[in-house]
Design an enzyme around this catalytic site. Structure first.
Site, PDB file in Angstrom:
ATOM      1  N   CYS A  51       2.087  -0.031  -8.700  1.00 25.81           N
ATOM      2  CA  CYS A  51       3.230   0.612  -8.063  1.00 25.81           C
ATOM      3  C   CYS A  51       4.432   0.704  -8.991  1.00 25.81           C
ATOM      4  O   CYS A  51       5.335   1.514  -8.754  1.00 25.81           O
ATOM      5  CB  CYS A  51       3.599  -0.134  -6.783  1.00 25.81           C
ATOM      6  SG  CYS A  51       3.826  -1.905  -7.026  1.00 25.81           S
ATOM      7  N   GLY A  98       0.828  -1.200   0.000  1.00 32.13           N
ATOM      8  CA  GLY A  98       0.000   0.000   0.000  1.00 32.13           C
ATOM      9  C   GLY A  98       0.862   1.249   0.000  1.00 32.13           C
ATOM     10  O   GLY A  98       2.040   1.218  -0.387  1.00 32.13           O
ATOM     11  N   SER A  99       0.299   2.331   0.446  1.00 31.35           N
ATOM     12  CA  SER A  99       0.990   3.624   0.412  1.00 31.35           C
ATOM     13  C   SER A  99       2.031   3.722   1.532  1.00 31.35           C
ATOM     14  O   SER A  99       1.924   3.051   2.561  1.00 31.35           O
ATOM     15  CB  SER A  99      -0.025   4.756   0.572  1.00 31.35           C
ATOM     16  OG  SER A  99      -0.533   4.779   1.899  1.00 31.35           O
ATOM     17  N   GLU A 111       3.820   9.684  -6.454  1.00 30.27           N
ATOM     18  CA  GLU A 111       3.291   8.525  -7.168  1.00 30.27           C
ATOM     19  C   GLU A 111       1.949   8.889  -7.790  1.00 30.27           C
ATOM     20  O   GLU A 111       0.990   9.197  -7.079  1.00 30.27           O
ATOM     21  CB  GLU A 111       3.119   7.335  -6.218  1.00 30.27           C
ATOM     22  CG  GLU A 111       2.608   6.081  -6.917  1.00 30.27           C
ATOM     23  CD  GLU A 111       2.570   4.863  -6.002  1.00 30.27           C
ATOM     24  OE1 GLU A 111       2.707   3.743  -6.501  1.00 30.27           O
ATOM     25  OE2 GLU A 111       2.397   5.043  -4.780  1.00 30.27           O
ATOM     26  N   GLU A 159       5.697  -3.267   0.982  1.00 33.36           N
ATOM     27  CA  GLU A 159       5.866  -2.802  -0.402  1.00 33.36           C
ATOM     28  C   GLU A 159       5.018  -1.544  -0.520  1.00 33.36           C
ATOM     29  O   GLU A 159       3.789  -1.619  -0.492  1.00 33.36           O
ATOM     30  CB  GLU A 159       5.430  -3.897  -1.378  1.00 33.36           C
ATOM     31  CG  GLU A 159       5.932  -3.656  -2.793  1.00 33.36           C
ATOM     32  CD  GLU A 159       5.027  -2.709  -3.559  1.00 33.36           C
ATOM     33  OE1 GLU A 159       5.348  -1.499  -3.590  1.00 33.36           O
ATOM     34  OE2 GLU A 159       4.013  -3.159  -4.092  1.00 33.36           O
ATOM     35  N   LEU A 160       5.695  -0.401  -0.661  1.00 32.54           N
ATOM     36  CA  LEU A 160       5.026   0.876  -0.423  1.00 32.54           C
ATOM     37  C   LEU A 160       4.946   1.782  -1.652  1.00 32.54           C
ATOM     38  O   LEU A 160       4.794   2.986  -1.516  1.00 32.54           O
ATOM     39  CB  LEU A 160       5.741   1.611   0.716  1.00 32.54           C
ATOM     40  CG  LEU A 160       5.855   0.825   2.026  1.00 32.54           C
ATOM     41  CD1 LEU A 160       6.593   1.652   3.072  1.00 32.54           C
ATOM     42  CD2 LEU A 160       4.493   0.407   2.537  1.00 32.54           C
TER      43      LEU A 160
END
Length: 492
Positions: free
Chosen positions: A294, A240-241, A388, A260-261
């Site tokens: 992402c 996520g963020s 992003e 995992e950002l």
């Protein structure tokens, strides 16, 4: 239950997405409705977890962990192989749910489910390869006359928090690897894809995964925080963020984390590149799933000597993309996750063009559907360059020198994955060595992933690697055995 979730509901009735707690499906408590971003109607109904459900799930996980750990690795592997076959069997129905809940075109949805099948199969292989090692203790004087071994034991209770953009495949990664390692898993579903997640849980249960191995809870950040702080949980995998990832870390405390950002991926197109190929690949991978990935193509840096040529070729490829109904098999670009997300990206385009950037394609929005947009020459400090995008927007910028563009790419706070188009091996080696990213794709864009290959980033893109074999390390603990006075070192 799998067929109930996957069956098209009667007209006007949304798909039910119950929780799965302590071995039973539940519609306890108030409901939450998901409005499909393209159809603009309620498509699914979930049931956010109550405090009592969370406590029940925690207690069941405590007792269930031992039962799952006792399963033979071969049994776990066979279950995951059946899950792989079921995913292939039901790819059409699962892709339909993705289209309704998320606006994801069915061609992207079927591709995601094909990856689910592969991921479960790779997790099965990982379950069969878990082992340990004999340690060389006799190489030191204090170790002489002794023998030591290790093996990997299940961590116990894992928590998988999955995002909306690839809810099926990322769940397969997290749950598949956790079960392969012998853990029980608490799954926190994304509120935007509750029915898809419920269908995935029903699928693994039909494949033979025992009820002790998995529980599904719906809800928002409050449910996630309660699960992160639960003392039973020993490892958390979150996608996520960065902001939510930091909240996960704060709530988790001293737990093992795989985060995992996200990123704002760069792709570099060198002067010697096959320009037509680069433009075609960047267009196809920059707008798949409306850019909500992402590693989606976000910043394309093109050598100045070929910049105008690339922009025109890229514009032509982008204009050729079919935008429309995600259930139509010809659609390339459907809707974004909701109108708020699409409006945010639209505002970033407005900001960039107001500061002198050139709108090459797209820029218009209808509800949650943003036409694939291309902005050329944006100032380097505009939001669509520094943050992003996570939407149907790609920025194209010129560069003159390889070292300088690598430094520009590295100036981002993110570092997940990059793409590079070149035919020069020295350029490849330089970029691989110097780019501050977790992965580099050569003669492909940033948006390419093999599910059995380590995947993850650096800096604000998180830490840890998602690939079944690497995730086994995160989902297990090393246990050591020392045999004093018993040596295997001697004659052959």
């Amino acid at each position: 239950m799998l067929h109930e979730v996957l069956a098209p509901p009667p007209t006007g009735i949304p798909t039910e997405a119950p929780a799965f707690v302590a071995g039973r499906w539940s519609t306890e408590g108030p409901s939450a409705e998901r409005v499909g971003p393209y159809v603009r109607a309620v498509v699914s109904r979930s049931y956010p977890a109550t405090a009592r459900q969370i406590e029940t799930a925690r207690a069941f996980a405590r007792t269930g962990a031992a039962a799952v750990a006792a399963l033979a690795p071969a049994t776990r592997a066979e279950t995951l192989e059946r899950a792989s076959r079921l995913a292939t069997e039901h790819r059409g129905e699962l892709a339909r749910l993705l289209a309704l809940e998320l606006g994801k075109p069915v061609k992207d949805g079927t591709g995601e489910i094909d990856r689910v099948a592969d991921t479960f199969a790779v997790c099965a292989s990982a379950a069969r390869s878990i082992g340990g090692e004999t340690l060389p203790v006799a190489g030191w004087a204090r170790g002489a006359g002794n023998t030591a071994f290790t093996y990997r034991a299940p961590a116990g209770v894992a928590l998988a928090i999955t995002p909306f953009n690839a809810p099926a495949n990322l769940l397969a990664h997290k749950l598949g690897a956790s079960f392969a390692a012998g853990n029980t898993t608490l799954v926190k579903a994304p509120p935007q894809a509750p029915a898809t997640t419920a269908a995935m849980i029903a699928l693994v249960l039909e494949a033979g995964m025992p009820a002790e191995a998995v529980q599904l809870l719906h809800g928002g950040g409050d449910v996630g925080a309660a699960l992160c702080s639960a003392p039973e949980v020993s490892v958390i995998s979150f996608t996520g963020s960065p902001e939510t990832g930091n909240a996960v870390a704060r709530a988790a405390g001293a737990k093992r984390l795989v985060l995992e950002l996200g990123g704002n991926a760069a792709t570099i197109v060198c002067a010697d590149a096959d320009l037509a190929h680069a433009a075609r690949v960047c267009a196809r991978t920059g707008y798949s799933n409306s850019g909500q990935s992402c590693i989606s193509v976000q910043r394309v840096y093109v050598h100045r000597s070929r910049f105008d040529e690339f922009v025109e070729a890229f514009r032509a490829e982008v204009d050729a993309l079919v935008v429309g109904d995600p259930l139509d098999p010809d659609t390339d670009v459907g809707a974004m996750v909701d109108e708020t997300a699409a409006a945010r990206v639209e505002s970033w385009i407005t900001e960039a063009t107001a500061r002198g950037a050139r709108l090459v394609a797209g820029g218009t929005r209808d509800g949650a559907t943003l036409r694939p947009s291309v902005v050329a020459d944006p100032p380097p400090d505009t939001t669509l360059v520094t943050e992003e995008v996570f939407g149907a927007l790609v920025a194209v910028l010129p560069f003159d020198d390889l070292d300088a563009v690598i430094n520009t790419c590295n100036s981002s706070r993110f570092g997940l994955q990059a793409g590079l188009f070149t035919n020069d091996l020295a350029t490849v080696v330089t970029a691989w060595r110097d780019l501050a990213v977790g992965g580099l794709v050569v003669n492909g864009s940033s948006n390419f992933r093999l599910d059995h290959v380590p995947f993850g980033g650096v800096k604000d893109s998180g830490f840890g690697r998602e690939a079944p074999q690497q995730m086994i390390d995160d989902y297990t603990v090393v246990k050591t055995l020392i045999l004093r006075g018993m040596s295997i070192w001697g004659r052959a």
